[in-house]
Design an enzyme around this catalytic site. Structure first.
Site, mmCIF file in Angstrom:
data_model
loop_
_atom_site.group_PDB
_atom_site.id
_atom_site.type_symbol
_atom_site.label_atom_id
_atom_site.label_comp_id
_atom_site.label_asym_id
_atom_site.label_seq_id
_atom_site.Cartn_x
_atom_site.Cartn_y
_atom_site.Cartn_z
ATOM 1 N N GLY A 171 0.769 -1.241 0.000
ATOM 2 C CA GLY A 171 0.000 0.000 0.000
ATOM 3 C C GLY A 171 0.793 1.281 0.000
ATOM 4 O O GLY A 171 0.226 2.354 -0.236
ATOM 5 N N GLU B 77 3.768 -6.868 1.788
ATOM 6 C CA GLU B 77 3.314 -7.207 0.437
ATOM 7 C C GLU B 77 3.421 -5.991 -0.485
ATOM 8 O O GLU B 77 2.426 -5.559 -1.072
ATOM 9 C CB GLU B 77 1.858 -7.695 0.494
ATOM 10 C CG GLU B 77 1.632 -8.877 1.427
ATOM 11 C CD GLU B 77 0.153 -9.187 1.661
ATOM 12 O OE1 GLU B 77 -0.721 -8.420 1.184
ATOM 13 O OE2 GLU B 77 -0.131 -10.192 2.332
ATOM 14 N N GLY C 116 3.863 -3.739 -3.672
ATOM 15 C CA GLY C 116 3.773 -3.925 -5.116
ATOM 16 C C GLY C 116 4.232 -2.676 -5.840
ATOM 17 O O GLY C 116 5.315 -2.587 -6.402
ATOM 18 N N ARG D 13 -5.151 2.876 -15.998
ATOM 19 C CA ARG D 13 -5.226 3.650 -14.749
ATOM 20 C C ARG D 13 -5.867 5.029 -14.910
ATOM 21 O O ARG D 13 -6.688 5.421 -14.075
ATOM 22 C CB ARG D 13 -3.845 3.767 -14.094
ATOM 23 C CG ARG D 13 -3.192 2.400 -13.810
ATOM 24 C CD ARG D 13 -1.993 2.475 -12.896
ATOM 25 N NE ARG D 13 -2.388 2.882 -11.571
ATOM 26 C CZ ARG D 13 -2.234 4.081 -11.087
ATOM 27 N NH1 ARG D 13 -1.637 5.013 -11.802
ATOM 28 N NH2 ARG D 13 -2.663 4.375 -9.883
ATOM 29 N N TYR E 188 -9.118 5.206 -12.673
ATOM 30 C CA TYR E 188 -8.955 5.903 -11.380
ATOM 31 C C TYR E 188 -8.665 7.393 -11.556
ATOM 32 O O TYR E 188 -8.221 8.033 -10.599
ATOM 33 C CB TYR E 188 -7.778 5.311 -10.591
ATOM 34 C CG TYR E 188 -7.672 3.810 -10.572
ATOM 35 C CD1 TYR E 188 -8.584 3.033 -9.854
ATOM 36 C CD2 TYR E 188 -6.643 3.160 -11.250
ATOM 37 C CE1 TYR E 188 -8.463 1.652 -9.823
ATOM 38 C CE2 TYR E 188 -6.525 1.777 -11.218
ATOM 39 C CZ TYR E 188 -7.443 1.033 -10.507
ATOM 40 O OH TYR E 188 -7.309 -0.335 -10.476
ATOM 41 N N CYS F 109 -12.759 3.088 -29.043
ATOM 42 C CA CYS F 109 -14.024 3.787 -29.277
ATOM 43 C C CYS F 109 -14.770 4.072 -27.980
ATOM 44 O O CYS F 109 -15.873 3.562 -27.765
ATOM 45 C CB CYS F 109 -14.887 2.958 -30.199
ATOM 46 S SG CYS F 109 -13.962 2.436 -31.621
HETATM 47 N N1 LLP Z 1 -1.597 -6.941 -0.707
HETATM 48 C C1 LLP Z 1 -2.899 -7.015 -1.015
HETATM 49 C C2 LLP Z 1 -3.744 -7.939 -0.275
HETATM 50 C C3 LLP Z 1 -3.417 -6.200 -2.035
HETATM 51 O O1 LLP Z 1 -4.715 -6.263 -2.323
HETATM 52 C C4 LLP Z 1 -2.570 -5.311 -2.737
HETATM 53 C C5 LLP Z 1 -3.086 -4.448 -3.809
HETATM 54 C C6 LLP Z 1 -1.207 -5.289 -2.391
HETATM 55 C C7 LLP Z 1 -0.762 -6.105 -1.362
HETATM 56 C C8 LLP Z 1 -0.222 -4.403 -3.088
HETATM 57 O O2 LLP Z 1 -0.513 -3.061 -2.876
HETATM 58 P P1 LLP Z 1 0.525 -1.924 -3.350
HETATM 59 O O3 LLP Z 1 1.768 -2.060 -2.524
HETATM 60 O O4 LLP Z 1 0.813 -2.161 -4.773
HETATM 61 O O5 LLP Z 1 -0.199 -0.675 -3.120
HETATM 62 N N2 LLP Z 1 -4.908 -1.273 -9.741
HETATM 63 C C9 LLP Z 1 -4.783 -0.232 -8.743
HETATM 64 C C10 LLP Z 1 -4.161 -0.747 -7.463
HETATM 65 C C11 LLP Z 1 -4.899 -1.929 -6.886
HETATM 66 C C12 LLP Z 1 -4.274 -2.477 -5.645
HETATM 67 C C13 LLP Z 1 -4.901 -3.758 -5.263
HETATM 68 N N3 LLP Z 1 -4.317 -4.427 -4.144
HETATM 69 C C14 LLP Z 1 -3.996 0.924 -9.341
HETATM 70 O O6 LLP Z 1 -3.610 0.851 -10.505
HETATM 71 O O7 LLP Z 1 -3.804 1.936 -8.678
#
Ligand code: LLP
Length: 421
Positions: free
Chosen positions: A242, A277, A279, A317, A321, A346
Site C-alpha cells: 500500500g 506485500e 507492489g 489507470r 482511477y 471507441c
Molecule cells: N496486498 C494485497 C492484499 C493487495 O490487495 C494489494 C493491492 C497489495 C498487497 C499491493 O498493494 P501496493 O503495494 O501495490 O499498493 N490497480 C490499482 C491498485 C490496486 C491495488 C490492489 N491491491 C492501481 O492501478 O492503482
C-alpha cells in the site's frame, strides 16, 4: 530514484535509448529497468533492517507487475510473492520463488486454487472470511495435510486515496471483521486440518499518509498480543502493501525509511516475524509505456487531440482511477502546447489526460508515460482486438523482450467456431 534519464539519443532506460527499443520492438511497448527494480527492493529491505525489523518476509505483490522475468529479478534478491490466484502462484514458482516464500491472498479462492496452493506448500493462505476458512479446512482434510492460514483482518481504518483501491473499511469486501478475528483464530487452532500462523492486514494502495497505516498496525499489534495472551501460537504479522509512490502531481509519499521507522516503532518487542506485500513501491517507477503519436487532430474550436497508438486497454489507470501519469517526449524539445492525449479505442474514457501542457508533437514522435511499471501491463486487455502490449527488460546497455506481442494469428486461433454455426 529511477534509471530513466535523457541522454544524447533522448530518454533512455539505463543505457538503452527508448527510441531504439521502439524502432526494434514497435510501439506501444512497456520498458522496465532492472536496476530500478533491484534498487527499490533493496531500499525497502534495507530500510526495514535499519529500523530493527529482523528477517521479514517481503512478498512482492505479483498483481502489480506479474511478468516472470520481473519476478525472477526480485526473487533472486530474496523476495517472496504475494499472490491472488493460481495463475500468480504459478508465475512465482516459474520465477524460482519457493512455496515457503509465497503468500496466497484474495477474497474468492476456489477449491481448486486452495488445493494447488496446499500442494506447493505456500507460507500462508490469507483467509478472508469464515466460509473460506471452512473450505480451506475441508480441502486440507481431503488432501490429508495441515493448511497454514493467516487471518486477514479488516481493521476498519480509512486509508485515504482513491475509493476504488481502499480496502481497510468494514464496508469493503476484504478480510474478517476485527471483532471476530480472535474467535476464528481460536477455532482454527482446534481444527486438525488447520495451522493458524498469523494475522494480516492491507488497508489500501497508493497511501501517502503514514497515520492510517500506523493506526491499523497498532490495532494489529493489539490483536497479536491478545492472541498470544490467550495461549495461541502466532508466528507472523503480515502488514500488507500500500505504500504510495510519487506520480509527480500527487502528495509526496512517505519514504521507505519513514515507513520502516513507523513499523519498527509500532512492532517493537513483538515476538513475531513480519511480512510485507509491497507492489507499487517496487515496480511503478521502474517502468514506462512508450507510445507513438498517430495524429495531431486540431478542432477549429480550439481543442487539440494528441492521438497515440496506446489506449486504455494498454494502460487503464487514467480511465479507471483518473490517475495521473507524467508524459515525457522521448526526444526532448522546447515549446508548449496544450493537448488532450487520447487513444484509438471507441470510448470517450480512452483519454489519458485533458488539457496537459506538453512540448509540441507531430506524427511519428514518441512519448513515454512515466511510473507505468505497476498496474500497467498487468491490467492490460485485448479490448478492441488490440494485441497485448509487449514488455521489455533493460539491464545496463542490453535489453530483452520479456513478453512478446501476440500475432493476429495467435489471437484469432484462441476463438473456436463450432461446426454447427
Ligand atoms: N496486498 C494485497 C492484499 C493487495 O490487495 C494489494 C493491492 C497489495 C498487497 C499491493 O498493494 P501496493 O503495494 O501495490 O499498493 N490497480 C490499482 C491498485 C490496486 C491495488 C490492489 N491491491 C492501481 O492501478 O492503482
Amino acid at each position: 530514484m529511477n534509471h530513466f534519464e535523457y541522454g544524447p539519443e533522448g530518454l533512455a532506460c539505463e543505457g538503452v535509448p527508448l527510441a531504439k527499443i521502439a524502432a526494434e520492438v514497435g510501439t506501444p511497448v512497456y520498458v522496465y529497468s532492472r536496476a530500478t527494480l533491484e534498487r527499490h527492493f533493496t531500499v525497502f529491505r534495507d530500510a526495514l533492517a535499519l529500523a530493527g525489523v529482523v528477517d521479514p518476509l517481503i512478498a512482492y505483490a505479483v498483481k502489480a507487475n506479474s511478468n516472470v522475468a520481473v519476478l525472477k529479478v526480485l526473487g533472486d534478491l530474496g523476495a517472496g510473492a504475494d499472490t491472488v490466484s493460481e495463475g500468480e502462484i504459478r508465475r512465482a514458482l516459474a520465477a524460482g520463488i519457493p512455496g515457503e516464500r509465497i503468500v496466497f491472498s484474495g477474497v474468492g479462492k476456489t477449491r481448486r486454487e486452495i488445493a494447488f496452493a496446499l500442494s506447493v506448500g505456500v507460507a500462508e493462505i490469507n483467509v478472508e472470511s469464515e466460509p473460506e476458512l471452512d473450505l480451506i479446512a475441508q480441502v486440507a482434510a481431503d488432501m490429508g495435510v495441515k493448511a497454514k492460514v493467516a487471518f486477514r483482518v479488516n481493521p476498519d481504518v480509512a486509508a485515504g486515496g482513491h475509493a476504488k483501491i481502499a480496502t481497510g473499511k468494514s464496508e469493503n469486501k476484504f478480510g474478517v471483521s476485527f471483532a471476530e478475528a480472535a474467535r476464528l483464530y481460536a477455532n482454527a487452532s482446534n481444527n486438525s486440518s488447520l495451522e493458524p500462523v498469523g494475522v494480516a492486514c492491507h488497508i489500501g494502495s497508493q497511501i501517502t499518509d503514514l497515520e492510517p497505516m500506523r493506526a491499523a498496525f497498532t490495532k494489529m499489534r493489539g490483536l497479536v498480543e491478545q492472541l498470544l495472551g490467550e495461549g495461541l501460537s502466532v508466528e507472523r504479522l503480515d502488514l500488507g502493501g500500500g505504500l504510495g509512490v510519487p506520480y509527480f502531481n500527487s502528495p509526496e509519499p512517505p519514504s521507505p525509511a519513514e515507513f520502516a521507522a513507523m513499523v519498527g516503532e509500532v512492532t517493537q518487542g513483538l515476538p513475531v516475524t513480519l511480512a510485507f506485500e509491497p507492489g507499487r513501491v517496487i515496480a511503478a517507477n521502474a517502468g514506462v509505456l512508450v507510445s507513438e503519436v498517430v495524429h495531431v487532430h486540431e478542432r477549429p474550436e480550439g481543442r487539440k487531440f494528441l492521438v497515440i497508438d496506446a489506449a486504455m486497454n494498454d494502460l487503464i489507470r487514467p480511465a479507471m482511477y483518473d490517475a495521473f501519469h507524467d508524459i515525457r517526449p522521448v526526444i526532448r524539445r522546447g515549446g508548449e502546447t496544450v493537448y488532450d492525449v487520447v487513444g484509438p479505442v471507441c470510448e470517450t474514457g480512452d483519454t489519458f489526460t485533458r488539457d496537459r501542457a506538453l512540448p509540441p508533437f507531430t506524427t511519428g514522435d514518441l512519448i513515454a508515460f512515466m511510473s507505468a511499471g505497476a498496474y500497467g501491463a498487468a491490467m492490460a486487455s485485448e479490448y478492441n482486438t488490440r494485441p497485448l502490449v509487449p514488455e521489455v527488460l533493460v539491464d545496463g546497455d542490453r535489453y530483452a523482450v520479456i513478453r512478446k506481442r501476440p500475432t493476429y494469428d495467435e489471437i484469432l486461433a484462441r476463438d473456436v467456431v463450432p461446426e454447427w454455426v
